[in-house]
Structure formats: C-alpha cells, structure tokens
Design a protein around this motif. Structure first.
Motif, short mmCIF file in Angstrom:
data_model
loop_
_atom_site.label_atom_id
_atom_site.label_comp_id
_atom_site.label_asym_id
_atom_site.label_seq_id
_atom_site.Cartn_x
_atom_site.Cartn_y
_atom_site.Cartn_z
N CYS A 172 15.32 -51.57 19.22
CA CYS A 172 15.88 -51.37 20.45
C CYS A 172 15.70 -50.80 21.61
O CYS A 172 14.48 -49.42 21.04
N CYS A 204 17.84 -46.98 22.48
CA CYS A 204 18.36 -46.49 21.03
C CYS A 204 17.47 -45.90 20.06
O CYS A 204 17.04 -45.32 19.61
N CYS A 250 19.75 -53.40 20.50
CA CYS A 250 20.49 -53.31 19.35
C CYS A 250 22.22 -53.85 19.57
O CYS A 250 22.67 -53.62 20.65
N CYS A 299 24.64 -51.55 22.05
CA CYS A 299 23.29 -51.00 23.20
C CYS A 299 24.07 -52.20 23.81
O CYS A 299 23.72 -52.35 25.45
ZN LIG Z 1 20.59 -49.79 20.45
#
Ligand SMILES: [Zn+2]
Ligand SMILES: [Zn+2]
Length: 243
Positions: free
Chosen positions: A21, A24, A34, A37
């Motif tokens: 991701c 994050c 992800c 997010c």
């Molecule tokens: Zn993420």
C-alpha cells in the motif's frame, strides 16, 4: 492447466515482487492501496472546471470564473486526488524518501484519469528541478512519473527540453504571490532541443499542483518555444484555484 499456470505465475510474482500500500505499507493484491487507505483518498471526479480542474459543488460542465477572467497558459490540468492531510503522506513519501518503487502505481493512476485527453499528445515532459536540488535528492520524482506514463501511453518521454535555470527556495508553505514571483523566469528551454517543441501537444508532469504557478510558468515557456497545447498532469492537487 492454463489457469493453474496463470495463477501459479501470479502468486510467484506477488511473492517475488510484493505490492505494498502506497500509504500505510501493508501488502495488497493490486491497485497500490489497501481498502482502508482507499476509503480516505478524495479522488477527483466531475464536476470540475474544464481547464484548471477545480472541483465544483454543483453538477455543471463549464469553466470556472477565475479561468474565464484569466485563462492559464496550460490548456487543461488533471489530477488524481486531492492533496490533504491523508494523501500528503503518499506524496511526501514519494518525494523525500527513497520510495521510487511508487512511481509505477502513481503513473498508473495518472494514466487512468487522463488517457481520454492524451489521444493527440506527442511528447511527455517532466517539470525539472535545479541540478543542485537533484544532487541533494538524487532523483526528480516528476521524471520517474513521466517515464512510467510514457510506458503506459506510448507517448515519447523527453526530459531534455525544459530546464530549471534558477535555483528557487522551497515553494512549500509560501503564499501564492510569493510562489508566483519565485517561479517567474526560473525555467528555460534548451536551445539545442527547442525545435522538438514545434507544434507539439505537450504533456507536462509534476507531482502536486499547488497554486499552479509552476505549471503555468512552464506552460508559458513551452508555448513561447512553439508548443501547440499543454496538458498538465499531477498526482495530487491542493483544493484551491490555480493561478
Ligand atoms: Zn493502506
Ligand atoms: Zn478553472
């Protein structure tokens, strides 16, 4: 058997080259974000100004008052998402930490939102940085985005034409007027390559559109040396009207 092989190769690819991701750092299957997010990103969609891309509150297909009053030097600006406290993370990671692996995903997003506007484009030019800044940072994030966008779109990548000729102080945190003053005269076209601009439809790439001062100044000089049109593409944009 074919499906099994395809599945196996895909799994192998994910094990060897895992996608993480962009925000994050969690492992993801695809898309570069992800689900958590993804929800936080403010993707830029219609309705928006046909020229500068400023989002509109109401559903109209037109040009904003600022662009009517003074048309920018670029013909269109397109960004993927809004630059806010959440997405800032992604941009700063790509800009200041050695996270060049993100360029492919960010360029994929740029291509997705702009491909309809790139049909007649001839040349992709990154917003350059001064060589002193390049020495310090080791890479120009706009060049990486432009290279990847060239692979997606098949449009020629040309980093030699536009040059940063004046070392300007960091634009972040400066007011709109100071930014405008700061960038004036800070870009130039290399005489050796200026002929490559003649009647070309240019795609100009940067990471963030803040006040639009940089994009506007670059577009002005590209047109002065013969570019027919300039479309500005950025990963993010600050939600204010560009100059
Ligand atoms: Zn993420
Ligand atoms: Zn506008």
């Amino acid at each position: 058997m074919f499906n099994f092989m395809r599945q196996f190769l895909s799994t192998l690819k994910n094990v060897c080259f895992p996608i993480i991701c962009c925000s994050c750092g969690k492992f993801v299957d695809s898309e570069g974000l992800c689900p958590e997010c993804w929800k936080h990103i403010k993707w830029i969609e219609d309705p928006k100004c046909r020229i500068c891309g400023t989002p509109f509150e109401i559903d109209i297909d037109t040009i904003c008052p600022v662009c009517i009053r003074q048309k920018p030097h670029f013909d269109k600006a397109i960004s993927v998402f809004e630059y806010d406290d959440f997405s800032k993370n992604i941009v700063l990671k790509f800009k200041h930490v050695d996270a060049t692996y993100m360029s492919r995903q960010l360029a994929a997003w740029i291509y997705r939102v702009s491909k309809g506007d790139l049909k007649n484009s001839n040349i992709i030019i990154p917003v350059p940085i001064h060589f002193l800044k390049r020495l310090k940072r080791k890479y120009n994030q706009s060049e990486l985005l432009a290279q990847e966008l060239s692979k997606f779109s098949g449009i020629v990548y040309e980093p030699r034409i536009l040059q940063k000729i004046k070392h300007t102080s960091q634009q972040e945190g400066l007011s709109r007027n100071i930014r405008l003053k700061n960038v004036r005269g800070s870009f130039g076209v290399a005489p050796k390559y200026s002929h490559l601009l003649s009647r070309k439809n240019v795609v100009l790439i940067d990471d963030v559109l803040t006040t639009g001062a940089t994009a506007n100044e670059c577009s002005k000089i590209l047109k002065k040396y013969g570019a027919a049109t300039v479309v500005v593409l950025t990963v993010a944009r600050v939600n204010i009207h560009p100059s």
